[in-house]
Motif scaffolding. Sequence first.
Motif, PDB file in Angstrom:
ATOM      1  N   GLY A 155     -22.165  49.884  26.478  1.00  0.00           N
ATOM      2  CA  GLY A 155     -20.974  50.714  26.683  1.00  0.00           C
ATOM      3  C   GLY A 155     -19.686  49.915  26.653  1.00  0.00           C
ATOM      4  O   GLY A 155     -18.817  50.094  27.499  1.00  0.00           O
ATOM      5  N   MET A 156     -19.552  49.071  25.661  1.00  0.00           N
ATOM      6  CA  MET A 156     -18.374  48.211  25.562  1.00  0.00           C
ATOM      7  C   MET A 156     -17.186  48.970  24.979  1.00  0.00           C
ATOM      8  O   MET A 156     -17.344  50.005  24.349  1.00  0.00           O
ATOM      9  CB  MET A 156     -18.715  46.982  24.724  1.00  0.00           C
ATOM     10  N   SER A 157     -15.998  48.420  25.191  1.00  0.00           N
ATOM     11  CA  SER A 157     -14.764  49.046  24.714  1.00  0.00           C
ATOM     12  C   SER A 157     -14.627  48.905  23.200  1.00  0.00           C
ATOM     13  O   SER A 157     -15.290  48.078  22.568  1.00  0.00           O
ATOM     14  CB  SER A 157     -13.554  48.385  25.388  1.00  0.00           C
ATOM     15  N   ARG A 158     -13.729  49.697  22.620  1.00  0.00           N
ATOM     16  CA  ARG A 158     -13.464  49.608  21.173  1.00  0.00           C
ATOM     17  C   ARG A 158     -12.989  48.207  20.786  1.00  0.00           C
ATOM     18  O   ARG A 158     -13.384  47.674  19.756  1.00  0.00           O
ATOM     19  CB  ARG A 158     -12.394  50.610  20.760  1.00  0.00           C
ATOM     20  N   GLU A 159     -12.117  47.640  21.614  1.00  0.00           N
ATOM     21  CA  GLU A 159     -11.596  46.299  21.324  1.00  0.00           C
ATOM     22  C   GLU A 159     -12.734  45.268  21.319  1.00  0.00           C
ATOM     23  O   GLU A 159     -12.799  44.417  20.426  1.00  0.00           O
ATOM     24  CB  GLU A 159     -10.544  45.915  22.364  1.00  0.00           C
ATOM     25  N   GLN A 160     -13.626  45.359  22.284  1.00  0.00           N
ATOM     26  CA  GLN A 160     -14.758  44.445  22.341  1.00  0.00           C
ATOM     27  C   GLN A 160     -15.653  44.620  21.115  1.00  0.00           C
ATOM     28  O   GLN A 160     -16.074  43.637  20.503  1.00  0.00           O
ATOM     29  CB  GLN A 160     -15.575  44.680  23.615  1.00  0.00           C
ATOM     30  N   CYS A 161     -15.932  45.862  20.765  1.00  0.00           N
ATOM     31  CA  CYS A 161     -16.789  46.159  19.614  1.00  0.00           C
ATOM     32  C   CYS A 161     -16.195  45.600  18.328  1.00  0.00           C
ATOM     33  O   CYS A 161     -16.889  44.949  17.538  1.00  0.00           O
ATOM     34  CB  CYS A 161     -16.982  47.662  19.463  1.00  0.00           C
ATOM     35  N   LYS A 162     -14.931  45.862  18.124  1.00  0.00           N
ATOM     36  CA  LYS A 162     -14.270  45.402  16.906  1.00  0.00           C
ATOM     37  C   LYS A 162     -14.297  43.876  16.811  1.00  0.00           C
ATOM     38  O   LYS A 162     -14.598  43.318  15.757  1.00  0.00           O
ATOM     39  CB  LYS A 162     -12.827  45.896  16.866  1.00  0.00           C
ATOM     40  N   ALA A 163     -14.016  43.211  17.911  1.00  0.00           N
ATOM     41  CA  ALA A 163     -14.001  41.747  17.912  1.00  0.00           C
ATOM     42  C   ALA A 163     -15.381  41.180  17.587  1.00  0.00           C
ATOM     43  O   ALA A 163     -15.509  40.232  16.803  1.00  0.00           O
ATOM     44  CB  ALA A 163     -13.520  41.232  19.262  1.00  0.00           C
TER      45      ALA A 163
END
Length: 176
Positions: A155-163
């Motif tokens: 359940g990670m954030s969009r920013e974490q996923c993108k990185a």
Amino acid sequence: LRILRGARFAARLDVEIDDTTLGAMWESVGRLPSLPQERVRMEMEKALVQADEPSRFFKVLHEVAALDYTFPELHALKGVPAGPEEFHQEGDALDHTLLVLDEMAELRPNDEIGMLMALAHDMGKVKTPEDEWPNHYDHGRAGVMPAREMFARLGMSREQCKAMKEACRLHMRFHD
């Protein structure tokens, strides 16, 4: 949760866990599947920014046989060669990933996004067929799927996923 907290405190405080506590952690591993994945993510995030050597968090989890339950994408790197020996003398892809993680912590302390990128950058090496080892052609692109599985599960954030996706996809192109 205590297994994860024990690993985090060992990393944060740079201490060894005594044998009695390690034994209790081993005995509790069977309960990990019932732990909400968001709690796993939260403990990892804290370990990444609180420890000078965040690899200890993952090493403790591996030592008590909890890494497979908590971070199967990282556990899968154990035993996979990091690459040709002339470039990677450090051992397998898990050892290499944890080494990169600690280097990131030294270069950019408290940079959670940077730490997540370090964790994700070689996840695709597990997708390389064994007959192609120790080379891992196109492992960057192959790493996007395991990274996607990890951030979806946690359940990670969009920013974490993108990185994490970008670290997989582009890390072999930085030298260009």
